[in-house]
Design a protein around this motif. Structure first.
Motif, PDB file in Angstrom:
ATOM      1  N   UNK A 177       0.833  -1.208   0.000  1.00 38.77           N
ATOM      2  CA  UNK A 177       0.000   0.000   0.000  1.00 38.77           C
ATOM      3  C   UNK A 177       0.867   1.256   0.000  1.00 38.77           C
ATOM      4  N   UNK A 178       1.957   1.203   0.754  1.00 38.75           N
ATOM      5  CA  UNK A 178       2.883   2.336   0.785  1.00 38.75           C
ATOM      6  C   UNK A 178       3.516   2.555  -0.585  1.00 38.75           C
ATOM      7  N   UNK A 179       3.854   1.469  -1.267  1.00 42.33           N
ATOM      8  CA  UNK A 179       4.429   1.580  -2.612  1.00 42.33           C
ATOM      9  C   UNK A 179       3.443   2.217  -3.585  1.00 42.33           C
ATOM     10  N   UNK A 180       2.191   1.789  -3.557  1.00 39.01           N
ATOM     11  CA  UNK A 180       1.194   2.325  -4.497  1.00 39.01           C
ATOM     12  C   UNK A 180       0.957   3.824  -4.292  1.00 39.01           C
ATOM     13  N   UNK A 181       1.236   4.309  -3.097  1.00 38.58           N
ATOM     14  CA  UNK A 181       1.037   5.733  -2.817  1.00 38.58           C
ATOM     15  C   UNK A 181       2.321   6.544  -2.965  1.00 38.58           C
ATOM     16  N   UNK A 182       3.388   5.913  -3.445  1.00 38.50           N
ATOM     17  CA  UNK A 182       4.703   6.547  -3.454  1.00 38.50           C
ATOM     18  C   UNK A 182       5.066   7.147  -4.812  1.00 38.50           C
ATOM     19  N   UNK A 183       6.105   7.987  -4.789  1.00 34.13           N
ATOM     20  CA  UNK A 183       6.658   8.533  -6.028  1.00 34.13           C
ATOM     21  C   UNK A 183       7.269   7.422  -6.872  1.00 34.13           C
ATOM     22  N   UNK A 186       4.807   6.003  -9.236  1.00 34.96           N
ATOM     23  CA  UNK A 186       4.592   6.907 -10.369  1.00 34.96           C
ATOM     24  C   UNK A 186       5.723   6.801 -11.379  1.00 34.96           C
ATOM     25  N   UNK A 187       6.963   6.727 -10.876  1.00 38.06           N
ATOM     26  CA  UNK A 187       8.121   6.588 -11.774  1.00 38.06           C
ATOM     27  C   UNK A 187       8.079   5.256 -12.514  1.00 38.06           C
ATOM     28  N   UNK A 188       7.703   4.206 -11.805  1.00 38.06           N
ATOM     29  CA  UNK A 188       7.609   2.888 -12.444  1.00 38.06           C
ATOM     30  C   UNK A 188       6.553   2.893 -13.547  1.00 38.06           C
ATOM     31  N   UNK A 189       5.413   3.496 -13.273  1.00 37.75           N
ATOM     32  CA  UNK A 189       4.352   3.558 -14.281  1.00 37.75           C
ATOM     33  C   UNK A 189       4.818   4.335 -15.514  1.00 37.75           C
ATOM     34  N   UNK A 190       5.551   5.415 -15.300  1.00 35.44           N
ATOM     35  CA  UNK A 190       6.074   6.203 -16.416  1.00 35.44           C
ATOM     36  C   UNK A 190       7.076   5.387 -17.223  1.00 35.44           C
TER      37      UNK A 190
END
Length: 427
Positions: A177-183, A186-190
């Motif tokens: 959950x902490x990972x999904x809310x982290x920067x 977002x970087x991984x998705x990009x």
């Protein structure tokens, strides 16, 4: 507790085909020596008590939300099968384990595993361990088996059961959950959006891709130690590793048979990038697309370097699971595949013993096989490299899988004797 992203994907896949047993994973521990079966049972039961993931069942609430419930699960069977009087105990054990693999598991009812001790001789035992992939992945199985060995060894020496260092599912879910809310999320998705923006269609060696079958075909073989040594030397000269060389070899093979130059291979990853995840036996693993560009004029050295570079990028962003990618790309439930053949680099972790008795781990099943999975194992004690080809029987006949396997081993032998500057089209 909620399910992880990886668990959710497996749940829905199993729900589409409830009687499909392909979502089981299994290993067996080959124990050479006289063991105390009472202590074996105590050790296995203690490991289950220490491993919440093996004590879960899945519930669906009135709003369709999925939850995993951890039970105490005290009363579960651990049969001992004595095969010493059979004509061929080893063959009988193999036949029984394969039969057990064909039995599906109901995720709504505990236990979601099946364990059995198979006695082949006075001093030879197999500990068969299978479970649903929603509960456990290969890395988690390794942690679980290490715990069994640790407890048995302590009890055999007359010591108290050592305290468990395994983490809980609650810690793992909080970390996710902490990972999904982290920067970082977002970087991984990009990163993955950029990698796949102009992706090619996945191709397989059979000329088409298919839905998951209920079983798979396995062909096993070995690369001799002298050839492995030359392959390692070739990889070092490319400033890469043996796994990167294996990835490059599969890219060459798929390129030659399909003519595709923009390849989408699959690479299984643990999804475990932090201390918490590395200490919890559970299901976090995923398969991610390894995109490689190949052409006949490319040198062996350049391709191995390219494979290593692409793998490093993938591993840096491995927490972004296949389930996230499928949702981003809009392919959930469409039957579209992100990749064709998969290369699975398998390691079993530290060497294990049950007290003074050495043990060997053997993989029986790794979960779904959509097309072709090339399993590359850590070299054995004699230095040989085991390679399995697991094939979807809806796409490949047994003799076709055997032929692919044989040709791939020949390709590796040819690579071992090649120069770095040699174009891959001339191998």
């Amino acid at each position: 507790m909620p399910l992880t992203a990886a668990q959710t994907g497996i749940w829905f896949a199993q729900e589409l085909d409830p009687q499909n047993p392909i979502y089981k994973v299994a290993e067996y521990v080959d124990i050479q020596g006289r063991v105390d079966l009472v202590l074996v049972e105590v050790a296995v039961r203690q490991a289950v008590a220490d491993t919440e993931a093996f004590r879960v069942r899945v519930e669906v609430d009135d709003e369709g939300m999925l939850w995993q419930v951890v039970d105490r699960l005290v009363d579960w069977p651990l049969p001992v099968m004595d095969l010493r009087e059979t004509a061929d105990p080893w063959a009988q054990a193999q036949e029984w384990m394969q039969s057990n693999l064909r039995r599906p598991i109901d995720l709504r009812r505990a236990p979601v595993f099946s364990f059995t001790v198979l006695r082949l001789a006075t001093d030879r035992f197999l500990l068969y361990l299978s479970g649903h992939h929603l509960a456990m992945d290969g890395f988690g199985f390794s942690l679980f088996i290490q715990r069994i060995a640790e407890v048995y060894t302590a009890l055999d020496a007359g010591l108290e059961c050592p305290p468990s260092t395994l983490g809980s599912l609650g810690l793992l879910l909080a970390d996710e959950a902490s990972y999904r809310a982290s920067d970082r999320f977002t970087r991984d998705r990009k990163y993955w959006a950029e990698q796949l923006v102009d992706r090619s269609d996945a191709v397989g060696l059979a000329g088409q891709l298919a839905v998951t079958s209920h079983t798979f075909l396995r062909q096993t073989g070995y690369v001799p130690a002298p050839v492995v040594d030359r392959l390692r030397a070739l990889a070092r000269r490319s400033r890469a590793s043996l796994p990167a060389l294996a990835m490059a070899a599969l890219a060459i093979y798929v390129h030659r048979l399909t003519g595709a130059s923009d390849l989408m291979l699959g690479l299984p990853v643990t999804g475990r990038t932090g201390t918490v995840a590395r200490n919890v036996p559970a299901m976090l693993a995923s398969q991610l697309p390894l995109r490689m560009r190949v052409h006949p004029q490319m040198s062996i050295g350049d391709l191995v370097h390219h494979a290593a570079e692409r793998a490093r990028g993938l591993l840096r962003h491995q927490r972004y699971s296949y389930e996230h990618l499928a949702r981003d790309l809009g392919i959930v439930g469409t039957g579209e595949h992100l990749f064709g053949p998969v290369i699975n680099i398998r390691g079993y972790g530290p060497a294990l013993c049950f007290a003074q008795h050495p043990v060997t781990l053997h993989n029986l099943a790794i979960g779904p096989v959509n097309d072709l999975v090339v399993n590359v194992y850590d070299p054995s004690g004699d230095g040989a490299l085991r390679i399995d080809f697991d094939a979807n029987p809806a796409l490949y006949r047994s003799e076709e899988n055997a032929a692919h396997h044989r040709r791939f081993l020949v390709l590796l032998e040819n690579l071992a004797g090649a120069d770095l500057d040699q174009p891959i089209g001339r191998i």
